[in-house]
Scaffold this motif. Structure first.
Motif, PDB file in Angstrom:
ATOM      1  N   ARG A 142       0.809  -1.211   0.000  1.00 18.31           N
ATOM      2  CA  ARG A 142       0.000   0.000   0.000  1.00 18.31           C
ATOM      3  C   ARG A 142       0.843   1.263   0.000  1.00 18.31           C
ATOM      4  NH1 ARG A 142      -4.415  -1.926   4.599  1.00 18.31           N
ATOM      5  NH2 ARG A 142      -5.641  -3.294   3.243  1.00 18.31           N
ATOM      6  N   VAL A 143       2.065   1.174   0.489  1.00 20.74           N
ATOM      7  CA  VAL A 143       2.941   2.337   0.575  1.00 20.74           C
ATOM      8  C   VAL A 143       3.981   2.259  -0.537  1.00 20.74           C
ATOM      9  CG1 VAL A 143       4.609   3.583   1.989  1.00 20.74           C
ATOM     10  CG2 VAL A 143       2.596   2.540   3.052  1.00 20.74           C
ATOM     11  N   ARG A 144       4.065   3.339  -1.309  1.00 18.35           N
ATOM     12  CA  ARG A 144       4.981   3.398  -2.440  1.00 18.35           C
ATOM     13  C   ARG A 144       5.996   4.519  -2.237  1.00 18.35           C
ATOM     14  NH1 ARG A 144      -0.396   4.034  -5.919  1.00 18.35           N
ATOM     15  NH2 ARG A 144      -0.289   5.866  -4.576  1.00 18.35           N
ATOM     16  N   PRO A 145       7.111   4.481  -2.942  1.00 13.86           N
ATOM     17  CA  PRO A 145       8.074   5.587  -2.841  1.00 13.86           C
ATOM     18  C   PRO A 145       7.405   6.918  -3.151  1.00 13.86           C
ATOM     19  CG  PRO A 145       9.069   3.742  -3.977  1.00 13.86           C
ATOM     20  CD  PRO A 145       7.616   3.390  -3.807  1.00 13.86           C
ATOM     21  N   GLY A 146       7.672   7.915  -2.318  1.00 12.46           N
ATOM     22  CA  GLY A 146       7.097   9.243  -2.492  1.00 12.46           C
ATOM     23  C   GLY A 146       5.786   9.455  -1.783  1.00 12.46           C
ATOM     24  N   ASP A 147       5.152   8.368  -1.286  1.00  8.33           N
ATOM     25  CA  ASP A 147       3.900   8.514  -0.541  1.00  8.33           C
ATOM     26  C   ASP A 147       4.152   9.141   0.820  1.00  8.33           C
ATOM     27  OD1 ASP A 147       2.325   7.363  -2.499  1.00  8.33           O
ATOM     28  OD2 ASP A 147       2.322   5.362  -1.588  1.00  8.33           O
ATOM     29  N   HIS A 148       3.192   9.919   1.285  1.00  4.54           N
ATOM     30  CA  HIS A 148       3.208  10.405   2.662  1.00  4.54           C
ATOM     31  C   HIS A 148       2.516   9.372   3.555  1.00  4.54           C
ATOM     32  CE1 HIS A 148       3.936  14.297   0.636  1.00  4.54           C
ATOM     33  NE2 HIS A 148       4.562  14.618   1.759  1.00  4.54           N
ATOM     34  N   VAL A 149       3.132   9.087   4.700  1.00  2.00           N
ATOM     35  CA  VAL A 149       2.587   8.138   5.667  1.00  2.00           C
ATOM     36  C   VAL A 149       2.440   8.854   7.002  1.00  2.00           C
ATOM     37  CG1 VAL A 149       2.983   5.989   6.915  1.00  2.00           C
ATOM     38  CG2 VAL A 149       3.632   6.170   4.507  1.00  2.00           C
ATOM     39  N   LEU A 150       1.244   8.797   7.572  1.00  2.00           N
ATOM     40  CA  LEU A 150       0.999   9.394   8.881  1.00  2.00           C
ATOM     41  C   LEU A 150       1.188   8.333   9.955  1.00  2.00           C
ATOM     42  CD1 LEU A 150      -0.024  11.957  10.435  1.00  2.00           C
ATOM     43  CD2 LEU A 150      -2.288  10.865  10.398  1.00  2.00           C
ATOM     44  N   ILE A 151       2.043   8.620  10.929  1.00  2.00           N
ATOM     45  CA  ILE A 151       2.349   7.688  12.011  1.00  2.00           C
ATOM     46  C   ILE A 151       1.976   8.383  13.317  1.00  2.00           C
ATOM     47  CG2 ILE A 151       4.157   6.364  13.162  1.00  2.00           C
ATOM     48  CD1 ILE A 151       5.682   6.610  10.373  1.00  2.00           C
ATOM     49  N   THR A 152       0.870   7.963  13.915  1.00  2.00           N
ATOM     50  CA  THR A 152       0.410   8.611  15.140  1.00  2.00           C
ATOM     51  C   THR A 152       1.068   7.952  16.361  1.00  2.00           C
ATOM     52  OG1 THR A 152      -1.533   7.183  15.330  1.00  2.00           O
ATOM     53  CG2 THR A 152      -1.786   9.211  14.058  1.00  2.00           C
ATOM     54  N   ALA A 153       1.082   8.711  17.480  1.00  3.67           N
ATOM     55  CA  ALA A 153       1.751   8.237  18.700  1.00  3.67           C
ATOM     56  C   ALA A 153       3.136   7.713  18.351  1.00  3.67           C
ATOM     57  CB  ALA A 153       0.913   7.171  19.403  1.00  3.67           C
ATOM     58  N   ALA A 154       3.882   8.515  17.613  1.00  2.00           N
ATOM     59  CA  ALA A 154       5.088   8.033  16.934  1.00  2.00           C
ATOM     60  C   ALA A 154       6.293   7.841  17.835  1.00  2.00           C
ATOM     61  CB  ALA A 154       5.453   9.001  15.802  1.00  2.00           C
ATOM     62  N   SER A 155       6.216   8.244  19.100  1.00  2.00           N
ATOM     63  CA  SER A 155       7.379   8.070  19.971  1.00  2.00           C
ATOM     64  C   SER A 155       7.467   6.675  20.565  1.00  2.00           C
ATOM     65  CB  SER A 155       7.347   9.102  21.106  1.00  2.00           C
ATOM     66  OG  SER A 155       6.176   8.952  21.893  1.00  2.00           O
ATOM     67  N   SER A 156       6.478   5.829  20.316  1.00  2.00           N
ATOM     68  CA  SER A 156       6.548   4.446  20.772  1.00  2.00           C
ATOM     69  C   SER A 156       7.591   3.688  19.964  1.00  2.00           C
ATOM     70  CB  SER A 156       5.191   3.769  20.613  1.00  2.00           C
ATOM     71  OG  SER A 156       4.895   3.578  19.228  1.00  2.00           O
ATOM     72  N   SER A 157       7.952   2.511  20.426  1.00  3.71           N
ATOM     73  CA  SER A 157       8.918   1.709  19.674  1.00  3.71           C
ATOM     74  C   SER A 157       8.366   1.330  18.308  1.00  3.71           C
ATOM     75  CB  SER A 157       9.307   0.459  20.467  1.00  3.71           C
ATOM     76  OG  SER A 157       8.173  -0.328  20.775  1.00  3.71           O
ATOM     77  N   VAL A 158       7.055   1.052  18.215  1.00  2.00           N
ATOM     78  CA  VAL A 158       6.455   0.742  16.922  1.00  2.00           C
ATOM     79  C   VAL A 158       6.466   1.984  16.026  1.00  2.00           C
ATOM     80  CG1 VAL A 158       4.364   0.000  15.719  1.00  2.00           C
ATOM     81  CG2 VAL A 158       5.016  -1.089  17.869  1.00  2.00           C
ATOM     82  N   GLY A 159       6.136   3.141  16.605  1.00  2.00           N
ATOM     83  CA  GLY A 159       6.141   4.374  15.829  1.00  2.00           C
ATOM     84  C   GLY A 159       7.510   4.683  15.258  1.00  2.00           C
ATOM     85  N   LEU A 160       8.544   4.509  16.063  1.00  2.00           N
ATOM     86  CA  LEU A 160       9.902   4.767  15.580  1.00  2.00           C
ATOM     87  C   LEU A 160      10.310   3.762  14.511  1.00  2.00           C
ATOM     88  CD1 LEU A 160      11.636   5.591  18.979  1.00  2.00           C
ATOM     89  CD2 LEU A 160      10.929   7.208  17.219  1.00  2.00           C
ATOM     90  N   ALA A 161       9.918   2.502  14.690  1.00  2.00           N
ATOM     91  CA  ALA A 161      10.189   1.504  13.655  1.00  2.00           C
ATOM     92  C   ALA A 161       9.460   1.858  12.367  1.00  2.00           C
ATOM     93  CB  ALA A 161       9.775   0.118  14.142  1.00  2.00           C
ATOM     94  N   ALA A 162       8.222   2.349  12.486  1.00  2.00           N
ATOM     95  CA  ALA A 162       7.456   2.733  11.296  1.00  2.00           C
ATOM     96  C   ALA A 162       8.113   3.887  10.559  1.00  2.00           C
ATOM     97  CB  ALA A 162       6.029   3.096  11.696  1.00  2.00           C
TER      98      ALA A 162
END
Length: 335
Positions: A142-162
């Motif tokens: 679903r995610v392609r080069p150049g796409d914007h991705v919104l990562i909420t609660a991003a300071s979690s370990s999952v958020g940082l990995a994302a």
């Protein structure tokens, strides 16, 4: 004897107690691991409190992640031998297995090799975070080069990995955080943009950042009524993936009538970790990123196993950025 964290009632961190138990032999299809480090996850707080989908059976152990060496293998286990450095991935129910201890037994299907040069505290911070983010951001297409991705609660370990995975596949990660205190740390972690939701209007800022287009995918662990606000920032034909339930209120997933070009879904990493072929691909993807340096697990703070209750209190405050890790020391004269 082994040390094992258990609890015999639902409640706060104070219910966690460290017991000495006899070291058991692994059964068929199981591996016993001499644990050196344990990665903590929000799911373990929810399990301890009784708000997780899986309910404890008392006295209950808990924990999804660990790193150490193989101590013994059960009947029918191939590919692992005593002394092998390994890590544990979340591929089981906490009501059946747990990783909070200095010697633990887990299914062999939940064990992956660990490079000998990867320190246990880093290895314990990898698999829950990176596999959770891997599914929607890398495997689904679903995610392609150049796409914007919104990562909420991003300071979690999952958020940082994302954030790291989004950059690895050529996407543009937009991180959110409630307060300004974590903004710079998220920028330093690789976020292209950070939206402070206590101070900024989320849909307006997304439109500003994306020149009015919106994000291709929103990756959200919070759920609750806030998903309606997130949906306003998703581009036509985009995706909303909810992978947690930090907000335990009802989650009104946007419907086709209100957002006709939006696909919304829930997701858990168990979709990957319980499927051997998908797990094989995920492990290969994450290991490639670790080897190349694209992926670097962030450890916020470490605690000793004896301080497990304090580690849970620290996690509950939500002030951390990245993974909380518990380290395990061994007395080799008695272990």
């Amino acid at each position: 004897m082994a040390r094992l964290v258990q609890f015999d009632r639902l409640g706060g961190p104070e219910v966690l107690t460290l017991h000495e138990v006899e070291v058991s032999a692994p059964g068929a299809g199981e591996v016993r691991i001499r644990v050196d480090a344990i990665g903590l996850n929000r799911a373990e707080i929810m399990f301890r409190e009784g708000s997780y989908f899986d309910q404890p059976v008392f006295p209950s152990s808990l924990g999804y992640e660990a790193a150490g060496v193989v101590d013994a293998v059960g009947e029918g286990v191939d590919g692992f031998a005593e002394g092998d450095p390994v890590a544990v991935v979340p591929a089981f129910l906490q009501s059946e297995y747990g990783t909070y201890g200095d010697h633990v037994i887990v299914p062999a299907s939940a064990v992956v090799p660990r490079a000998a040069d990867v320190a246990p505290d880093r290895a314990a911070a990898v698999w829950m975070a990176y596999i959770t983010a891997y599914g929607p951001l890398a495997e689904s297409g679903r995610v392609r080069p150049g796409d914007h991705v919104l990562i909420t609660a991003a300071s979690s370990s999952v958020g940082l990995a994302a954030i790291q995975i989004a950059r690895h596949v050529g996407a543009i990660p937009i991180a959110t955080t409630r307060g300004a205190a974590k903004k710079q740390r998220l920028l330093d972690a690789g976020a292209a943009h950070v939206i402070v939701t206590d101070d900024e209007d989320l849909p307006d800022r997304i439109k500003e950042i994306t020149d009015g287009v919106g994000v291709r995918l929103a990756f959200d662990p919070v759920a609750g009524p806030g998903v309606e606000t997130i949906a306003q920032g998703i581009a036509p034909g985009g995706f909303l993936v909810v992978y947690g339930a930090l907000d335990q209120r009802t989650t009104p997933l946007p419907n086709a009538q209100s957002y006709p070009a939006l696909t919304s879904s829930t997701y858990t990493l168990f979709e990957i970790t319980t499927d051997p072929e998908r797990l094989r691909r995920a492990v290969a993807f994450v290991n490639a990123g670790l080897t190349s340096g694209s992926f670097t697990p962030v450890v916020d703070r470490t605690f000793d196993l004896a301080d497990i209750a304090e580690a849970h209190r620290y996690m509950a405050v939500n002030g951390h950025v990245g993974k909380i890790v518990v380290t395990v020391t061994h007395d080799d004269t008695t272990a």
